[in-house]
Design a protein around this motif. Sequence first.
Motif, PDB file in Angstrom:
ATOM      1  N   THR A   2       0.851  -1.183   0.000  1.00 17.03           N
ATOM      2  CA  THR A   2       0.000   0.000   0.000  1.00 17.03           C
ATOM      3  C   THR A   2       0.887   1.232   0.000  1.00 17.03           C
ATOM      4  N   ASP A   3       0.245   2.382  -0.004  1.00 15.67           N
ATOM      5  CA  ASP A   3       0.998   3.634  -0.003  1.00 15.67           C
ATOM      6  C   ASP A   3       1.362   4.064   1.414  1.00 15.67           C
ATOM      7  N   GLY A   4       1.083   3.218   2.389  1.00 18.23           N
ATOM      8  CA  GLY A   4       1.480   3.548   3.750  1.00 18.23           C
ATOM      9  C   GLY A   4       0.668   4.659   4.393  1.00 18.23           C
ATOM     10  N   HIS A   5      -0.541   4.901   3.888  1.00 19.88           N
ATOM     11  CA  HIS A   5      -1.329   5.969   4.502  1.00 19.88           C
ATOM     12  C   HIS A   5      -1.688   5.589   5.942  1.00 19.88           C
ATOM     13  N   LEU A   6      -2.021   6.596   6.707  1.00 21.57           N
ATOM     14  CA  LEU A   6      -2.428   6.395   8.099  1.00 21.57           C
ATOM     15  C   LEU A   6      -3.937   6.554   8.173  1.00 21.57           C
ATOM     16  N   ASP A   7      -4.464   6.653   9.400  1.00 24.00           N
ATOM     17  CA  ASP A   7      -5.873   6.989   9.533  1.00 24.00           C
ATOM     18  C   ASP A   7      -6.020   8.138  10.518  1.00 24.00           C
ATOM     19  N   ASN A   9      -6.706   8.497  13.452  1.00 27.93           N
ATOM     20  CA  ASN A   9      -6.129   8.436  14.807  1.00 27.93           C
ATOM     21  C   ASN A   9      -4.881   9.316  14.905  1.00 27.93           C
ATOM     22  N   ALA A  10      -4.123   9.348  13.798  1.00 26.43           N
ATOM     23  CA  ALA A  10      -2.860  10.093  13.797  1.00 26.43           C
ATOM     24  C   ALA A  10      -3.076  11.601  13.922  1.00 26.43           C
ATOM     25  N   THR A  24     -11.072  13.331  17.078  1.00 28.62           N
ATOM     26  CA  THR A  24     -11.030  12.174  16.180  1.00 28.62           C
ATOM     27  C   THR A  24     -12.257  11.283  16.341  1.00 28.62           C
ATOM     28  N   PRO A  38     -16.612   8.706  11.828  1.00 29.93           N
ATOM     29  CA  PRO A  38     -15.680   9.359  12.743  1.00 29.93           C
ATOM     30  C   PRO A  38     -14.421   9.803  11.989  1.00 29.93           C
ATOM     31  N   ALA A  40     -11.591   9.599  12.933  1.00 25.88           N
ATOM     32  CA  ALA A  40     -10.558   8.578  13.138  1.00 25.88           C
ATOM     33  C   ALA A  40     -10.517   7.573  11.993  1.00 25.88           C
ATOM     34  N   ARG A  43      -8.913   8.420   5.813  1.00 28.46           N
ATOM     35  CA  ARG A  43      -7.557   8.075   5.374  1.00 28.46           C
ATOM     36  C   ARG A  43      -6.700   9.304   5.529  1.00 28.46           C
TER      37      ARG A  43
END
Lengths: 88, 240
Positions: A2-7, A9-10, A24, A38, A40, A43
């Motif tokens: 994947t492209d290493g995205h976060l969600d 929460n960060a 969040t 939410p 949170a 993407r």
Amino acid sequence: MTDGHLDGNALAGPLSTVFTAEVTTAVAACAGCGRSGPLAAARVYGAPMGYVARCPGCDQVLLRYAEAPAGTTLDMRGIATLRLTTAD
Amino acid sequence: MAGTALRRRLGHRRLTARLVETRDETATARTLRFAVPGWPGHLAGQHADVRLTAEDGYTAQRSYSLSAPADGEFVELTVQLVPDGEVSPYLVRDIEVGDEVELLGPLGGWFVWRPEQPGPVLLIGGGSGIAPLRAMLRARSAASPPFRLLYSVRTPSDVYFAGELDSPDVTLLYTREAPDGVERTPHRIDAADLTAYGLPAAEEPTCYVCGPTSFVETVTGLLIDAGHDPARVRAERFGG
Ligand SMILES: Cc1cc2nc3c(=O)[nH]c(=O)nc-3n(C[C@H](O)[C@H](O)[C@H](O)COP(=O)(O)OP(=O)(O)OC[C@H]3O[C@@H](n4cnc5c(N)ncnc54)[C@H](O)[C@@H]3O)c2cc1C
Ligand SMILES: [Zn+2]
């Protein structure tokens, strides 16, 4: 892979410098497709100097957050409404 | 202290954390225990943002899950070395007992387990994604609903918290190499694993999935395909 995205929460730390409440868990309605969820669960791309949160439904930008020596910029035009729950 | 309470209400929760103990989890991961005067306590699953400041004023900040439940003014973080990373090599290799970092936290309210929350709990972690799930596992009590933990690791030497996971509620899912006596041939988590070792969607567990982004993408997809309501599937992506 994947492209290493976060969600979303960060975003808790960065947004705590702007908002007094925990954001969040707030339910954001997307200004593009109307989907609600939410923050949170959005993407999140990019770190650590800035973040872009995108709608998991239509990929539209919900929020942009950028920190610079001159100040912090928060662009939330992709969020139609942000509903904070009372649980926190 | 009125000052602390006011700052907390204003959202400025940056505190000084002093390293008091370290424990190696694997050859490339360790748990760091910090004393944090003024720490307000936290919920299992929350994280903190760690800020390092170099002598020339340069700063770097990263998020780390709180890997142990609330324990007064102590917190634990469990960090996996990312080769060529900026922050994790410092935390895994260089920082020494007595050194200080800045912590912003506790953070997050979505990827948390609250003891009063009804319903069973399905935890699925990959690699360092075990960190917040370990806090949830340890936060439960005899009165808590059923818990299940599926923990995906490459080999036996990649298991964090090895001494704590010997329980019928915990299944280690080896992806490359399994210890003798384990029947399941090593492979990446799949739908059959969820059926065999997870909790059925009909029991409506709240699912917590954590680890590298590609792992989380795979597992959340498997859960939804297995009929779990997306609203009960919570995820935390570590990146990578
Ligand atoms: C909410 C949240 C909680 C987290 N909790 C933990 C935790 O408990 N334990 C933990 O070890 N990490 C955790 N992380 C990941 C952590 O924040 C860092 O991303 C990680 O330690 C890498 O930082 P670095 O400065 O060493 O690498 P960087 O200098 O940021 O990156 C170096 C290279 O590694 C890649 N990379 C970045 N992050 C990762 C990763 N997680 N895995 C593999 N490759 C990566 C980058 O794409 C880049 O190419 C968490 C992340 C988030 C968003
Ligand atoms: Zn949308």
